[in-house]
Structures are given as structure tokens and as C-alpha cells.
Design an enzyme around this catalytic site. Structure first.
Site, PDB file in Angstrom:
ATOM      1  N   LYS A 132       0.825  -1.213   0.000  1.00  0.00           N
ATOM      2  CA  LYS A 132       0.000   0.000   0.000  1.00  0.00           C
ATOM      3  C   LYS A 132       0.859   1.263   0.000  1.00  0.00           C
ATOM      4  O   LYS A 132       0.547   2.230  -0.682  1.00  0.00           O
ATOM      5  CB  LYS A 132      -0.959  -0.011   1.184  1.00  0.00           C
ATOM      6  N   GLY A 167       0.321  -3.949   9.729  1.00  0.00           N
ATOM      7  CA  GLY A 167       1.562  -3.816   8.973  1.00  0.00           C
ATOM      8  C   GLY A 167       1.670  -2.369   8.534  1.00  0.00           C
ATOM      9  O   GLY A 167       0.851  -1.894   7.748  1.00  0.00           O
ATOM     10  N   CYS A 219      -0.737   1.144   5.377  1.00  0.00           N
ATOM     11  CA  CYS A 219      -1.025   0.305   6.540  1.00  0.00           C
ATOM     12  C   CYS A 219      -2.120  -0.696   6.196  1.00  0.00           C
ATOM     13  O   CYS A 219      -3.034  -0.391   5.426  1.00  0.00           O
ATOM     14  CB  CYS A 219      -1.467   1.191   7.714  1.00  0.00           C
ATOM     15  N   ASP A 220      -2.011  -1.863   6.766  1.00  0.00           N
ATOM     16  CA  ASP A 220      -3.063  -2.868   6.668  1.00  0.00           C
ATOM     17  C   ASP A 220      -3.242  -3.481   8.051  1.00  0.00           C
ATOM     18  O   ASP A 220      -2.256  -3.669   8.771  1.00  0.00           O
ATOM     19  CB  ASP A 220      -2.706  -3.955   5.652  1.00  0.00           C
ATOM     20  N   THR A 221      -4.489  -3.763   8.414  1.00  0.00           N
ATOM     21  CA  THR A 221      -4.783  -4.310   9.739  1.00  0.00           C
ATOM     22  C   THR A 221      -5.599  -5.587   9.597  1.00  0.00           C
ATOM     23  O   THR A 221      -6.555  -5.631   8.809  1.00  0.00           O
ATOM     24  CB  THR A 221      -5.545  -3.276  10.599  1.00  0.00           C
TER      25      THR A 221
END
Length: 185
Positions: free
Chosen positions: A52, A105, A68-70
Site C-alpha cells: 500500500k 503492517g 497500513c493494513d490491519t
């Protein structure tokens, strides 16, 4: 002052950056969020955060780019955003009365500098009845949220306790982001 790009359309991530009084723009791109079966949840979320942040990075060379990724992880299984009401019900039923991990992340890229890591928090749910779960689903809040809940909203009523970064659970680990931005700004 260096310019900042948040590469996300998440209103929660936008709110966290606004609370930091940062001047930023949003550039959200479609990223293939397919999880790779040969990677652990930790490796998958770190990879997605990097993807991303790095998409079209050459177009914004002198910008600080944030991706960011959750995800929600229980028993090494990743729980993403629910597809429908039944999927949300099934997720919440599995989380009921148990502790799970919320992993984000986070990647920050500025020219040739890249910071990338995973922040992990633990959330313990109260024991939920089927009726509790159905009532929560009626609010529509579970949709678009990893693990089918929003700790910062009505979903807070489902939570017994949490350990770690609150903003990580919301979707952007503010403490780590601030540490990196302090080095770059």
C-alpha cells in the site's frame, strides 16, 4: 515542511493523522489484498502494508508515503472484513470469550528510506450471546472492519480488555508512526 500522503481511504486512519495535526493528502489505490497461504499472518500483513505504501511511490518521490493494513488473528487464522451478515456473525461467535491479536503492517517510505514493521495488540472479548451478536450486526458497524468490529465504536461493548496500542486496534499504530515521522520531519 515535507509533504505526507496517506495511502488509504480508511476514515479511522485519516482521523488518527488529523489528531496529530499533520498536513497530509490522501491517495488511495486498489491493492490486491489476497493473502498468500505460504506466509504467516505477520508476514502477510507486513507485505500488504508495504504494498500500500509503495504503490506509485515513484510519482511522489519527495513525499512521506504511509501505507497500513490491519488484520485480526485467532488461532493463526486471519479474519478480514466480513462479506455479509452471516460471515460477521460467524467471526464474532469465534471471537466471543477469547483473546485474539490485532496486527497492523505499517510502512513509511520517503525517497530511499523505508521503515516497515508490524504492531501487535491483544483484544479479549466478553462472552457474547447469539442475541448480543445479532444486535451488534444490526448496527451495520461490523462491515468494512477486520474481525467484524470497531473497538472505537459500539463494538467497544464487546470488549472485556485489550493490551497494547489502542490506535493499532483502530487501524493505525500511532506510536510507531510518530517515532518514524520524528526521524523524517
Amino acid at each position: 515542511m515535507k509533504k505526507i500522503i496517506l495511502k488509504s481511504s480508511s476514515p479511522r486512519r485519516k482521523e488518527i493523522l488529523e489528531k496529530l495535526n499533520l498536513d497530509f493528502i490522501i491517495k488511495a489505490y486498489d491493492v490486491d489484498e489476497t493473502l498468500l497461504p505460504n506466509l504467516s499472518p505477520y508476514e502477510n500483513v507486513k507485505r500488504l502494508g508495504y504494498l500500500k505504501a509503495s504503490i506509485n511511490k515513484e510519482l511522489f518521490k519527495d513525499y512521506i508515503q504511509i501505507g497500513c493494513d490491519t488484520i485480526v488473528v485467532l488461532d493463526n487464522i486471519i479474519y478480514g472484513k466480513p462479506k455479509n451478515e452471516q460471515d460477521a456473525f460467524d467471526m464474532l461467535k469465534k471471537l466471543s470469550g477469547r483473546s485474539h491479536e490485532v496486527m497492523s503492517g505499517l510502512t513509511v517510505i520517503y525517497n530511499d528510506i523505508t521503515y516497515s514493521d508490524v504492531v501487535i495488540s491483544t483484544v479479549t472479548f466478553k462472552k457474547l450471546t447469539d442475541e448480543d451478536i445479532k444486535e451488534y450486526i444490526k448496527t451495520k458497524e461490523p462491515f468494512g472492519k477486520a474481525g467484524a468490529y470497531a473497538i472505537q465504536g459500539i463494538g467497544n461493548k464487546l470488549v472485556e480488555k485489550y493490551e497494547g496500542s489502542w490506535t493499532n486496534i483502530v487501524g493505525l499504530p500511532q506510536e510507531l508512526l510518530e517515532e518514524w515521522l520524528d526521524k523524517l520531519l
